[in-house]
Structures are given as structure tokens and as C-alpha cells.
Write a protein that holds these residues in place. Structure first.
Motif, PDB file in Angstrom:
ATOM      1  N   GLY A  99       0.825  -1.210   0.000  1.00 54.49           N
ATOM      2  CA  GLY A  99       0.000   0.000   0.000  1.00 54.49           C
ATOM      3  C   GLY A  99       0.853   1.252   0.000  1.00 54.49           C
ATOM      4  N   ILE A 100       1.893   1.264   0.818  1.00 49.88           N
ATOM      5  CA  ILE A 100       2.794   2.424   0.859  1.00 49.88           C
ATOM      6  C   ILE A 100       3.486   2.595  -0.488  1.00 49.88           C
ATOM      7  N   ALA A 101       3.984   1.489  -1.044  1.00 50.79           N
ATOM      8  CA  ALA A 101       4.654   1.563  -2.346  1.00 50.79           C
ATOM      9  C   ALA A 101       3.713   2.072  -3.427  1.00 50.79           C
ATOM     10  N   ARG A 102       2.473   1.591  -3.395  1.00 52.60           N
ATOM     11  CA  ARG A 102       1.499   2.007  -4.405  1.00 52.60           C
ATOM     12  C   ARG A 102       1.160   3.500  -4.245  1.00 52.60           C
ATOM     13  N   MET A 103       1.044   3.955  -3.006  1.00 52.03           N
ATOM     14  CA  MET A 103       0.772   5.377  -2.777  1.00 52.03           C
ATOM     15  C   MET A 103       1.945   6.235  -3.240  1.00 52.03           C
ATOM     16  N   LEU A 104       3.161   5.795  -2.973  1.00 50.24           N
ATOM     17  CA  LEU A 104       4.342   6.551  -3.422  1.00 50.24           C
ATOM     18  C   LEU A 104       4.404   6.614  -4.943  1.00 50.24           C
ATOM     19  N   LEU A 105       4.086   5.509  -5.593  1.00 49.29           N
ATOM     20  CA  LEU A 105       4.038   5.510  -7.055  1.00 49.29           C
ATOM     21  C   LEU A 105       2.966   6.473  -7.554  1.00 49.29           C
ATOM     22  N   GLY A 106       1.794   6.404  -6.955  1.00 50.43           N
ATOM     23  CA  GLY A 106       0.708   7.309  -7.359  1.00 50.43           C
ATOM     24  C   GLY A 106       1.085   8.767  -7.189  1.00 50.43           C
ATOM     25  N   LEU A 107       1.698   9.098  -6.065  1.00 45.59           N
ATOM     26  CA  LEU A 107       2.132  10.480  -5.831  1.00 45.59           C
ATOM     27  C   LEU A 107       3.201  10.906  -6.826  1.00 45.59           C
ATOM     28  N   THR A 108       4.117   9.985  -7.143  1.00 44.68           N
ATOM     29  CA  THR A 108       5.164  10.297  -8.123  1.00 44.68           C
ATOM     30  C   THR A 108       4.554  10.601  -9.478  1.00 44.68           C
ATOM     31  N   VAL A 109       3.611   9.779  -9.897  1.00 43.29           N
ATOM     32  CA  VAL A 109       2.963   9.994 -11.193  1.00 43.29           C
ATOM     33  C   VAL A 109       2.175  11.301 -11.192  1.00 43.29           C
ATOM     34  N   LEU A 110       1.483  11.587 -10.106  1.00 45.55           N
ATOM     35  CA  LEU A 110       0.728  12.843 -10.027  1.00 45.55           C
ATOM     36  C   LEU A 110       1.662  14.048 -10.061  1.00 45.55           C
ATOM     37  N   TRP A 111       2.755  13.942  -9.339  1.00 49.57           N
ATOM     38  CA  TRP A 111       3.691  15.063  -9.231  1.00 49.57           C
ATOM     39  C   TRP A 111       4.450  15.297 -10.535  1.00 49.57           C
ATOM     40  N   SER A 112       4.945  14.214 -11.138  1.00 51.30           N
ATOM     41  CA  SER A 112       5.773  14.356 -12.335  1.00 51.30           C
ATOM     42  C   SER A 112       5.562  13.177 -13.285  1.00 51.30           C
ATOM     43  N   PRO A 113       4.578  13.288 -14.151  1.00 50.32           N
ATOM     44  CA  PRO A 113       4.333  12.205 -15.105  1.00 50.32           C
ATOM     45  C   PRO A 113       5.554  11.884 -15.970  1.00 50.32           C
ATOM     46  N   ARG A 114       6.336  12.893 -16.323  1.00 46.99           N
ATOM     47  CA  ARG A 114       7.527  12.646 -17.155  1.00 46.99           C
ATOM     48  C   ARG A 114       8.564  11.807 -16.407  1.00 46.99           C
ATOM     49  N   TYR A 115       8.746  12.099 -15.124  1.00 44.66           N
ATOM     50  CA  TYR A 115       9.681  11.303 -14.327  1.00 44.66           C
ATOM     51  C   TYR A 115       9.174   9.859 -14.223  1.00 44.66           C
ATOM     52  N   ALA A 116       7.889   9.703 -13.985  1.00 43.58           N
ATOM     53  CA  ALA A 116       7.303   8.361 -13.914  1.00 43.58           C
ATOM     54  C   ALA A 116       7.483   7.623 -15.236  1.00 43.58           C
ATOM     55  N   ALA A 117       7.369   8.330 -16.356  1.00 45.47           N
ATOM     56  CA  ALA A 117       7.579   7.713 -17.665  1.00 45.47           C
ATOM     57  C   ALA A 117       9.000   7.196 -17.797  1.00 45.47           C
ATOM     58  N   ARG A 118       9.945   7.953 -17.282  1.00 45.74           N
ATOM     59  CA  ARG A 118      11.338   7.503 -17.342  1.00 45.74           C
ATOM     60  C   ARG A 118      11.570   6.252 -16.497  1.00 45.74           C
ATOM     61  N   LEU A 119      10.800   6.106 -15.400  1.00 46.66           N
ATOM     62  CA  LEU A 119      10.948   4.917 -14.557  1.00 46.66           C
ATOM     63  C   LEU A 119      10.648   3.633 -15.318  1.00 46.66           C
ATOM     64  N   VAL A 120       9.742   3.723 -16.290  1.00 45.26           N
ATOM     65  CA  VAL A 120       9.415   2.549 -17.104  1.00 45.26           C
ATOM     66  C   VAL A 120      10.048   2.637 -18.489  1.00 45.26           C
ATOM     67  N   GLN A 121      11.134   3.382 -18.561  1.00 42.86           N
ATOM     68  CA  GLN A 121      11.953   3.440 -19.779  1.00 42.86           C
ATOM     69  C   GLN A 121      11.242   4.047 -20.982  1.00 42.86           C
ATOM     70  N   LEU A 122      10.253   4.899 -20.750  1.00 45.77           N
ATOM     71  CA  LEU A 122       9.555   5.548 -21.853  1.00 45.77           C
ATOM     72  C   LEU A 122      10.334   6.803 -22.235  1.00 45.77           C
ATOM     73  N   PRO A 123      10.894   6.855 -23.437  1.00 45.18           N
ATOM     74  CA  PRO A 123      11.696   8.013 -23.842  1.00 45.18           C
ATOM     75  C   PRO A 123      10.851   9.286 -23.937  1.00 45.18           C
ATOM     76  N   ASP A 124      11.479  10.425 -23.675  1.00 43.25           N
ATOM     77  CA  ASP A 124      10.779  11.706 -23.717  1.00 43.25           C
ATOM     78  C   ASP A 124      10.101  11.955 -25.061  1.00 43.25           C
TER      79      ASP A 124
END
Length: 120
Positions: free
Chosen positions: A11-36
Motif C-alpha cells: 500500500g505504501i509503495a502504491r501510494m508513493l508511485l501514485g504520488l510520483t505519477v501525479l507530481w511528475s508524469p515525465r519522471y514516472a515515464a522515465r521509470l518505465v523506460q519511456l523516452p521523452d
């Protein structure tokens, strides 16, 4: 590790992921190797929907009483299994293999952990 402790950790990990995606979708995209260059203007909107989903599901795992914990874990596993399928299906629409497999791999790992935790 007990089911409850693993579920709360997920649950904590999922919340941290959700917050990361909300805060910075581009950073989250890089986490899954999605190029800019694969990130278009709609990406932020769509990824924030997923971030909201993960934030709520993580909060559910954190707040669920022990009697409903297994159900929450199974819902999370079903959602992650769908994410795994979407990641692999995206190969057909031209998503780079590195991004598709990174996304699918993360989802597969989550499914395994959630199903293990749900067995208690």
C-alpha cells in the motif's frame, strides 16, 4: 513477513508511485523506460488518472481492516494483471520493447506479491 505487513508495505509503495505519477508524469515515464520523445501532451492527463488510481488503491490497502485485506489485494492484483496485459499489448501499437517490458515486468512483480500476500 506477515500478510498484513506485506499488504501495508504494498500500500505504501502504491501510494508513493501514485504520488510520483501525479507530481511528475515525465519522471514516472522515465521509470518505465519511456523516452521523452514518446511522451505527448495527453500523456500527463492519462498518467495522472493512473496515479490517482494507485493512490486510492494504496490508501485502501493501508486502511483496510484485516477482514477485507485479501479482497483489496486481489483487486490490486487484477488491476496490475490488466496493466501487464496492456504493457505487452502496447508492443503491437509501436511502444518500444524496453518500455513495454519494463512496465509489464513491474506489473508482474506486483501481481505475484499481491497474490502471495492475499493467501495470508
Amino acid at each position: 513477513m506477515s500478510m498484513t505487513m506485506l499488504a501495508r508495505s504494498l500500500g505504501i509503495a502504491r501510494m508513493l508511485l501514485g504520488l510520483t505519477v501525479l507530481w511528475s508524469p515525465r519522471y514516472a515515464a522515465r521509470l518505465v523506460q519511456l523516452p521523452d520523445d514518446d511522451v505527448n501532451p495527453s500523456f500527463g492527463f492519462v498518467s495522472r488518472l493512473a496515479g490517482n488510481r494507485d493512490l486510492v488503491m494504496g490508501a485502501g490497502l493501508l486502511c483496510a481492516p484485516r477482514t477485507t485485506m485479501s479482497l483489496w489485494l486481489k483487486v490490486c492484483a487484477a488491476t496490475d494483471a490488466a496493466d501487464l496485459a496492456v504493457g505487452l499489448w502496447s508492443l503491437r501499437s509501436g511502444l518500444r520493447p524496453r518500455a513495454a517490458f519494463a512496465s509489464a515486468g513491474a506489473a508482474a512483480g506486483a501481481v505475484v506479491l499481491e497474490l502471495l500476500a492475499s493467501r495470508g
